[in-house]
Design a protein around this motif. Structure first.
Motif, PDB file in Angstrom:
ATOM      1  N   LYS A  19      69.341  69.832  33.400  1.00  0.00           N
ATOM      2  CA  LYS A  19      68.269  70.615  32.777  1.00  0.00           C
ATOM      3  C   LYS A  19      68.254  72.066  33.237  1.00  0.00           C
ATOM      4  CE  LYS A  19      65.904  67.208  30.637  1.00  0.00           C
ATOM      5  NZ  LYS A  19      65.442  67.224  29.222  1.00  0.00           N
ATOM      6  N   GLN A  77      58.030  66.128  37.802  1.00  0.00           N
ATOM      7  CA  GLN A  77      57.533  64.756  37.710  1.00  0.00           C
ATOM      8  C   GLN A  77      57.590  64.244  36.271  1.00  0.00           C
ATOM      9  OE1 GLN A  77      53.729  65.646  39.504  1.00  0.00           O
ATOM     10  NE2 GLN A  77      54.322  64.722  41.463  1.00  0.00           N
ATOM     11  N   PHE A  78      57.342  65.111  35.290  1.00  0.00           N
ATOM     12  CA  PHE A  78      57.391  64.714  33.887  1.00  0.00           C
ATOM     13  C   PHE A  78      58.780  64.214  33.517  1.00  0.00           C
ATOM     14  CE2 PHE A  78      58.380  65.815  29.471  1.00  0.00           C
ATOM     15  CZ  PHE A  78      57.406  65.092  28.792  1.00  0.00           C
ATOM     16  N   ASN A  79      59.815  64.788  34.124  1.00  0.00           N
ATOM     17  CA  ASN A  79      61.191  64.374  33.851  1.00  0.00           C
ATOM     18  C   ASN A  79      61.623  63.155  34.663  1.00  0.00           C
ATOM     19  OD1 ASN A  79      62.770  66.384  31.972  1.00  0.00           O
ATOM     20  ND2 ASN A  79      61.384  67.647  33.209  1.00  0.00           N
ATOM     21  N   GLY A  80      60.709  62.610  35.455  1.00  0.00           N
ATOM     22  CA  GLY A  80      61.002  61.377  36.182  1.00  0.00           C
ATOM     23  C   GLY A  80      61.622  61.573  37.556  1.00  0.00           C
ATOM     24  N   TRP A  81      61.537  62.800  38.094  1.00  0.00           N
ATOM     25  CA  TRP A  81      62.115  63.052  39.410  1.00  0.00           C
ATOM     26  C   TRP A  81      61.001  63.204  40.438  1.00  0.00           C
ATOM     27  CZ3 TRP A  81      64.205  67.359  36.054  1.00  0.00           C
ATOM     28  CH2 TRP A  81      65.246  66.877  35.256  1.00  0.00           C
ATOM     29  N   ASP A  82      61.290  62.792  41.644  1.00  0.00           N
ATOM     30  CA  ASP A  82      60.323  62.888  42.740  1.00  0.00           C
ATOM     31  C   ASP A  82      60.565  64.199  43.486  1.00  0.00           C
ATOM     32  OD1 ASP A  82      58.659  62.640  44.885  1.00  0.00           O
ATOM     33  OD2 ASP A  82      59.656  60.885  45.749  1.00  0.00           O
ATOM     34  N   GLN A 107      54.765  69.676  38.114  1.00  0.00           N
ATOM     35  CA  GLN A 107      54.453  68.793  36.990  1.00  0.00           C
ATOM     36  C   GLN A 107      55.679  68.605  36.102  1.00  0.00           C
ATOM     37  OE1 GLN A 107      51.111  70.836  35.230  1.00  0.00           O
ATOM     38  NE2 GLN A 107      49.591  69.785  36.520  1.00  0.00           N
ATOM     39  N   TRP A 108      56.433  69.684  35.888  1.00  0.00           N
ATOM     40  CA  TRP A 108      57.651  69.594  35.066  1.00  0.00           C
ATOM     41  C   TRP A 108      58.660  68.644  35.710  1.00  0.00           C
ATOM     42  CZ3 TRP A 108      62.716  71.229  36.274  1.00  0.00           C
ATOM     43  CH2 TRP A 108      63.626  71.174  35.206  1.00  0.00           C
ATOM     44  N   THR A 128      52.254  74.715  40.603  1.00  0.00           N
ATOM     45  CA  THR A 128      51.719  73.434  40.122  1.00  0.00           C
ATOM     46  C   THR A 128      52.446  72.988  38.859  1.00  0.00           C
ATOM     47  OG1 THR A 128      49.530  73.896  41.045  1.00  0.00           O
ATOM     48  CG2 THR A 128      49.654  72.263  39.270  1.00  0.00           C
ATOM     49  N   LYS A 129      52.677  73.922  37.953  1.00  0.00           N
ATOM     50  CA  LYS A 129      53.342  73.578  36.699  1.00  0.00           C
ATOM     51  C   LYS A 129      54.808  73.192  36.923  1.00  0.00           C
ATOM     52  CE  LYS A 129      50.270  76.387  33.856  1.00  0.00           C
ATOM     53  NZ  LYS A 129      50.113  77.586  32.994  1.00  0.00           N
TER      54      LYS A 129
END
Length: 206
Positions: A143, A188-193, A185-186, A181-182
């Protein structure tokens, strides 16, 4: 007269090198069943040792099962050390390729263009293989780079593990309100920790 004196010395030196290679091969074989290792070296006149015993830089050598340390050396080039593991009956192949680190080594490359091209091709193959492993280990790379609302994400060589060529740091530059913060969030939204990533934060003025 001086040339005549040098000839016996050169002959003795050549005999010593041949004996060292033969004795090295014998010692590698001593005890246990065999495995075969086929070696290709560039430069083709580098000095190759296996477990401290000199062997031919190109061709086949038989080794006993176990882990062995290979070292390639030549003046004008970076020394390379690696290990291989052999099992009884194995037919292994290995490329001992050294890369120039001085004017002497670079001159050698100019004088041996075919071997220099093979070195460059091997370097390209290794880079592609490393990138493939990195993308598998760090899916976020697919990405990157990414620009979001108030942040930009990219990657660089690892800052916490700089000697590891297969480790990266994720760089996040924050330049807008709530950019940090954003960015999280991006991720985590993609499934990464985020905790699993080596993140380097920076802040730029908007």
């Amino acid at each position: 007269m001086l040339d005549e004196n040098r000839r016996p010395l050169m002959t003795v030196a050549a005999v010593v090198v041949v004996l060292a290679v033969l004795i090295g091969g014998f010692l590698l074989l001593r005890g246990g069943s065999e495995a075969k290792l086929s070696v290709q070296s560039i430069p083709n006149d580098l000095t190759l040792t296996i477990d401290g015993h000199q062997v031919a830089a190109n061709g086949d050598v038989k080794v006993k099962p176990g882990t062995h340390t290979l070292v390639g050396e030549r003046r004008g080039f970076r020394t390379y050390t690696t290990t291989i593991t052999a099992r009884s009956g194995d037919n292994l192949s290995f490329k001992m390729y050294l890369y120039a680190n001085s004017a002497e080594g670079r001159q050698w490359g100019q004088n041996n263009p075919s071997q220099e091209r093979e070195l460059e091709a091997e370097a390209g193959r290794k880079f592609d293989q490393t990138q493939a492993r990195l993308r598998q280990k760090y899916p976020i790379m697919a990405k990157l780079p990414y620009i979001g609302p108030g942040f930009e994400v990219d990657y660089t060589n690892s800052k916490t593990d700089p000697k590891n060529p297969e480790a990266i740091s994720v760089t996040i530059d924050v330049f807008g309100p709530d950019g940090r913060t954003k960015a999280l969030q991006w991720i985590q939204f993609n499934g990464w920790d985020p905790a699993s990533l080596d993140i380097i934060w920076s802040t730029s003025k908007p």
